[in-house]
Design a protein around this motif. Structure first.
Motif, PDB file in Angstrom:
ATOM      1  N   GLY A 105     -14.685   0.201  10.979  1.00  0.00           N
ATOM      2  CA  GLY A 105     -14.176   1.026   9.884  1.00  0.00           C
ATOM      3  C   GLY A 105     -13.665   0.202   8.721  1.00  0.00           C
ATOM      4  O   GLY A 105     -13.664   0.652   7.587  1.00  0.00           O
ATOM      5  N   ALA A 106     -13.257  -1.027   9.028  1.00  0.00           N
ATOM      6  CA  ALA A 106     -12.669  -1.860   7.981  1.00  0.00           C
ATOM      7  C   ALA A 106     -13.723  -2.489   7.086  1.00  0.00           C
ATOM      8  O   ALA A 106     -13.394  -3.096   6.072  1.00  0.00           O
ATOM      9  N   GLN A 141      -7.348  -5.346  10.026  1.00  0.00           N
ATOM     10  CA  GLN A 141      -7.092  -4.012  10.565  1.00  0.00           C
ATOM     11  C   GLN A 141      -7.553  -3.878  12.002  1.00  0.00           C
ATOM     12  O   GLN A 141      -8.227  -4.733  12.558  1.00  0.00           O
ATOM     13  N   GLU A 158      -8.737   1.127   2.433  1.00  0.00           N
ATOM     14  CA  GLU A 158      -7.385   0.568   2.502  1.00  0.00           C
ATOM     15  C   GLU A 158      -7.443  -0.956   2.367  1.00  0.00           C
ATOM     16  O   GLU A 158      -6.660  -1.562   1.631  1.00  0.00           O
ATOM     17  N   ALA A 159      -8.414  -1.552   3.051  1.00  0.00           N
ATOM     18  CA  ALA A 159      -8.566  -3.004   2.956  1.00  0.00           C
ATOM     19  C   ALA A 159      -8.856  -3.392   1.513  1.00  0.00           C
ATOM     20  O   ALA A 159      -8.296  -4.366   1.003  1.00  0.00           O
ATOM     21  N   LEU A 190       0.833  -1.205   0.000  1.00  0.00           N
ATOM     22  CA  LEU A 190       0.000   0.000   0.000  1.00  0.00           C
ATOM     23  C   LEU A 190       0.867   1.254   0.000  1.00  0.00           C
ATOM     24  O   LEU A 190       0.419   2.309  -0.415  1.00  0.00           O
ATOM     25  N   PRO A 244     -10.554   2.969   6.598  1.00  0.00           N
ATOM     26  CA  PRO A 244      -9.900   1.654   6.607  1.00  0.00           C
ATOM     27  C   PRO A 244     -10.486   0.684   5.587  1.00  0.00           C
ATOM     28  O   PRO A 244      -9.758  -0.127   5.023  1.00  0.00           O
ATOM     29  N   TYR A 245     -11.790   0.773   5.328  1.00  0.00           N
ATOM     30  CA  TYR A 245     -12.350  -0.214   4.391  1.00  0.00           C
ATOM     31  C   TYR A 245     -11.817   0.012   2.980  1.00  0.00           C
ATOM     32  O   TYR A 245     -11.713  -0.931   2.188  1.00  0.00           O
ATOM     33  N   ARG A 259      -1.442  -9.728  -3.890  1.00  0.00           N
ATOM     34  CA  ARG A 259      -2.489  -9.281  -2.966  1.00  0.00           C
ATOM     35  C   ARG A 259      -3.366 -10.431  -2.533  1.00  0.00           C
ATOM     36  O   ARG A 259      -3.902 -10.430  -1.432  1.00  0.00           O
ATOM     37  N   ARG A 296      -8.003  -1.851  -1.177  1.00  0.00           N
ATOM     38  CA  ARG A 296      -6.768  -1.772  -1.964  1.00  0.00           C
ATOM     39  C   ARG A 296      -5.925  -3.012  -1.710  1.00  0.00           C
ATOM     40  O   ARG A 296      -5.321  -3.561  -2.630  1.00  0.00           O
ATOM     41  N   ALA A 297      -5.907  -3.434  -0.437  1.00  0.00           N
ATOM     42  CA  ALA A 297      -5.066  -4.577  -0.106  1.00  0.00           C
ATOM     43  C   ALA A 297      -5.560  -5.842  -0.790  1.00  0.00           C
ATOM     44  O   ALA A 297      -4.764  -6.713  -1.104  1.00  0.00           O
ATOM     45  N   TYR A 298      -6.869  -5.991  -1.036  1.00  0.00           N
ATOM     46  CA  TYR A 298      -7.280  -7.198  -1.769  1.00  0.00           C
ATOM     47  C   TYR A 298      -7.458  -6.935  -3.259  1.00  0.00           C
ATOM     48  O   TYR A 298      -8.027  -7.740  -3.971  1.00  0.00           O
ATOM     49  N   GLY A 299      -6.964  -5.793  -3.709  1.00  0.00           N
ATOM     50  CA  GLY A 299      -6.761  -5.639  -5.147  1.00  0.00           C
ATOM     51  C   GLY A 299      -7.855  -4.939  -5.934  1.00  0.00           C
ATOM     52  O   GLY A 299      -7.968  -5.140  -7.132  1.00  0.00           O
ATOM     53  N   VAL A 300      -8.689  -4.126  -5.265  1.00  0.00           N
ATOM     54  CA  VAL A 300      -9.727  -3.403  -6.002  1.00  0.00           C
ATOM     55  C   VAL A 300      -9.065  -2.305  -6.853  1.00  0.00           C
ATOM     56  O   VAL A 300      -8.225  -1.560  -6.373  1.00  0.00           O
TER      57      VAL A 300
END
Ligand SMILES: Nc1ncnc2c1ncn2[C@@H]1O[C@H](COP(=O)(O)OP(=O)(O)OP(=O)(O)O)[C@@H](O)[C@H]1O
Ligand SMILES: [Mg+2]
Lengths: 341, 443
Positions: free
Chosen positions: A114-115, A109, B334-335, A75, B331-332, A102, B337-341
């Motif tokens: 929020g996640a 998190q 960021e998450a 990231l 955060p969602y 990925r 992005r982490a799984y590749g969206v």
């Protein structure tokens, strides 16, 4: 724990991820353009994670733990240095390589609410990673979603599929986050303070769940926390971070029983310890502020707060990393040349 | 979309929202009915005016004005000749027909006009006819004679010779009650128009229709071109709703997408969007629309395009940006992005849906503002040249000095519909605002 720790120390396992001289600096700008310096969130980190091990990263707030995690996830782009994952240099990956990467790294998190996208139900939340990673068959997706929910013990599955995040408790939300992190069958999971926002009563449950999943799937788990009290029954190795660097790394037992770095001792003293001997042992713990990451102090970064700093040395020269017995490594002038504390 | 569904369910608790929905539903029903009852092509055809309206009165009031009057105003009456009552006399080389047309008139107010429409069939020799007007009290008034061609309108009201002879407008003089002193009143009863026709061919026939034009017509009245205003009021509904909805959807969605893209990519794209918005915000849209309308075309679709184009980079881009900036760091995201969206999916599926519920009230209240804009353009003379719209009706009313002549209904109809539209959407929008922006509930 001891059994596991000794397995680690045997060093027989395959390295899954390694960081070499890793730096992640954030440019600080004023008025949108004027560069006024860098926040050195990760500033020269070297380590290797082996398959199937659980490693805890500890350190006080702002020392760069989350920045390190995000760099490993891709990231943030490292300013300098390399991350090598399963033999692949992440800096050399193309778009397809990134996608594959990925899928092999899961991310849990800190803030479970929020996640999770508040406008998606659980089914959608879990379907998204599958969709973007090319699982186009709806039946296959459904099967994997149900399996993932079962794995994190959100039962009965049917009841949770249609729920939105705000209808779930904090612990259930974090289980959904964990299910999402695992649904692409990663080899490495990075959990950034996964329980710090949860109610104390569910923390142990979630930690246990993570540990069970880690064992069942032989995951490599990088677990970030600033709560040392949970580390012992959870991790095999501990990396102590201070101001963007790893200043001490060792197996859990070695680190908790014989901490070498004065900062590690300070951290341990902050844990309420039922043992009265220990309670008095590290009384010389310093206060003071964590250093500025914009202009870290010269020499050892801990020296302004260090109660045992060697005058004329610690404030001038950066301590080298010394490896002691059993892979216990520490960056402190007190221990250069294998001297004990 | 649970928040959305929950919010919509909550609407039931707001009486204003229920009323607003009822108004909008009624308007939609009217719009649907208009489109079904009068197909697009025939609506344009009807609104073009001309001969098809010749049996309608000029500037007639709506029929409901009679509810508020002591003496009722007449509606239009048409009486066609009945071939069965025609008397025929044969002559060498000609036939004489006597055609009676009886009109039952029961008003004390005069009609607005009196015409006879003659439908003559012949090959070469035009028939000749002479008409006599028989009043209920037994007077017979000769109306003169003339040759008639195939489809002829004999305009009794505009016969200047007759007017001079009778000393008043013919349709007044012919209906006047001789017993009334001062302001003339019509004499109710059975009038008879007797048409004596001479046709010169064996196959020739002749029919006639007497039209006593009313002073009231239908639900909405008629305009200076005899067109039924109901056509415009009915057809104006789908046009207004479509214009408002398309403009609101077009600007909101495009603006939202652009704002989200700017926030997501940041950097020069964001800066560029911000600068364009700032320039666009100081551009005067109305004068530009007037210019486009004057120089190019006043087609409603072109106007819609211009309105949407200028509406995209509006102040809402700044508002959406302010709402999206914190979401970018959520955060969602960021998450994801982490799984590749990827970028597009991130903008469309992760950023925009997050603020959509908050935008719904604003969107609902935006619809009538575009409806008003379209009407204002039409009033300024920039209405669509072909489509019947509420604004066009008001424009006609204004250019014909409707209020000066007392034709208030000409303005009231479209104005009430515009106000209902505004009211319906506003009441719904305000209730939605309270639901989706809960902080307002305290106030
Ligand atoms: N995207 C960013 N841009 C600029 N500075 C950043 C960014 N992310 C983090 N930082 C800075 O980097 C430093 C390290 O932050 P980081 O979040 O990694 O700390 P942390 O160890 O995770 O702290 P905590 O325990 O509170 O979560 C902080 O000073 C933070 O302000
Ligand atoms: Mg953090």
């Amino acid at each position: 724990m001891n059994v596991q720790a000794s397995v680690t120390q045997a060093g027989a396992r395959e390295v899954v991820l390694s960081a070499e001289d890793l730096h992640t600096w954030f440019e600080l700008k004023r008025w949108g353009m004027l560069r006024i310096g860098h926040v050195r969130a990760v500033d020269g980190v070297d380590f290797a994670l082996e398959r199937g091990e659980t490693v805890a990263f500890v350190g006080e707030s702002g020392c760069g733990k989350s920045s390190l995690a995000r760099t490993l996830l891709g990231l943030h782009k490292p300013t300098r240095g390399r991350v090598i994952f399963e033999g692949q240099d992440l800096g050399a990956l193309d778009a397809a390589g990134w996608r594959a990467h990925r899928a092999r790294v899961g991310y849990v998190q800190q803030d479970p609410y929020g996640a999770l996208a508040p406008f998606m139900d659980v089914r959608r939340i879990l379907a998204e990673p599958l969709i973007v990673n090319g699982v186009n068959d709806a039946a296959e997706r459904d099967r994997r979603i149900r399996a993932a929910l079962e794995e994190v013990r959100l039962l009965p599955v049917e009841e949770f599929l249609g729920k939105f995040p705000h209808m779930l408790s904090g612990g259930q939300q974090q289980r959904v986050v964990i299910a999402r992190a695992l649904i692409l069958a990663p080899t490495l999971v990075i959990a950034d303070e996964p329980v710090s926002m949860l109610d104390a009563s569910v923390r142990v449950e979630i930690l246990r769940l993570l540990r069970d999943l880690q064992r069942a799937r032989n995951l490599t788990l990088a677990f970030i926390t600033h709560d040392l009290s949970t580390v012992r029954y959870f991790a095999e190795r501990i990396f102590v971070m201070y101001a963007g660097r790893i200043i001490e790394q060792a197996s859990v037992d070695a680190l908790l029983d014989t901490p070498l770095h004065p900062y590690t001792r300070a951290l341990l003293a902050a844990i309420p310890d039922p043992d009265p001997d220990n309670a008095t042992h590290y009384k010389e713990i310093p206060g003071g502020e964590p250093p500025s990451l914009l202009s870290p102090p010269p020499g050892c970064r801990f020296h302004p707060r260090c109660p045992v700093a060697i005058a004329g040395r610690c404030e001038r020269e950066d301590p080298p990393e010394t490896t002691l017995a059993d892979g216990h490594r520490v960056a402190c002038w007190l221990h250069v040349g294998g001297e004990g504390a | 979309m649970s928040a959305l569904a929950d919010g919509l369910v909550q609407l039931r608790r707001y009486p204003s929202a229920v009323a607003g929905i009822a108004i909008i539903a009624a308007l939609l029903a009217v719009a649907a009915w208009a489109v079904i009852a009068i197909p697009y092509g025939s609506a344009l055809e009807l609104w073009r005016g001309g001969a098809q309206w010749q049996q309608h009165p000029v500037n007639a009031r709506p029929a409901w004005v009679n509810w508020f009057r002591a003496s009722s105003l007449p509606a239009t009456q048409r009486v066609a000749s009945d071939p069965a009552t025609v008397e025929v006399e044969e002559y060498p080389g000609a036939r004489r027909l006597v055609i009676p047309i009886e009109l039952d008139y029961d008003h004390r107010e005069f009609p607005s006009e009196l015409n006879v429409f003659v439908d003559a069939a012949y090959l070469e020799l035009e028939p000749f006819l002479r008409m006599t007007w028989h009043t209920p009290d037994g007077r017979a008034i000769p109306l003169g004679g003339r040759r008639v061609s195939r489809d002829e309108r004999i305009s009794i009201s505009q016969d200047l010779a007759l007017e001079r002879r009778l000393g008043a407008l013919p349709h007044v003089a012919l209906f006047a009650d001789p017993a009334v002193e001062g302001r003339p009143r019509a004499l109710p009863g059975r009038y008879r128009l007797e048409i004596e026709a001479v046709v010169f061919e064996p196959e020739s026939t002749l029919g006639a229709t007497l039209v006593s034009y009313g002073r009231v017509h239908g639900l909405a009245g008629t305009d200076h071109q005899r067109r039924d205003l109901l056509v415009a009021l009915l057809w104006g509904t789908p046009v207004a709703l479509a214009f408002g909805l398309i403009a609101a959807v077009g600007t909101t969605l495009t603006t939202l997408f652009i704002a989200a893209a700017g926030v997501w990519f940041g950097g020069w794209l964001d800066a560029f969007i911000q600068r364009i918005t700032e320039v666009n915000m100081i551009l005067p849209v109305l004068p530009i629309l007037v210019m486009v309308g004057t120089l190019y075309s006043t087609s409603i679709w072109l106007m819609l395009g211009v309105v949407v184009a200028f509406g995209i980079f509006s102040a809402s881009i700044k508002m959406y940006r302010a709402m999206l900036l914190p979401i970018r760091e959520a955060p969602y995201i960021e998450a994801a992005r982490a799984y590749g969206v990827g970028n597009t999916r991130m903008i469309l599926r992760y950023m925009i849906p997050r603020i959509l519920p908050v935008l719904i009230p604003g969107f609902v209240t935006l619809i009538p503002s575009f409806v008003f804009l379209e009407a204002s353009l039409a009033v300024l003379g920039l209405g669509d040249p072909e489509l019947p719209t509420w604004g066009k009706v008001m424009n006609d009313a204004q250019s014909e000095s409707a209020l000066y002549h007392g034709y208030y209904y000409w303005v009231v109809g479209p104005a009430v519909l515009l106000m209902l539209t505004g009211l319906g959407f506003a009441m719904l929008g305000f209730a939605l605002d309270r639901i989706f922006n809960p902080r307002l509930r305290m106030i």
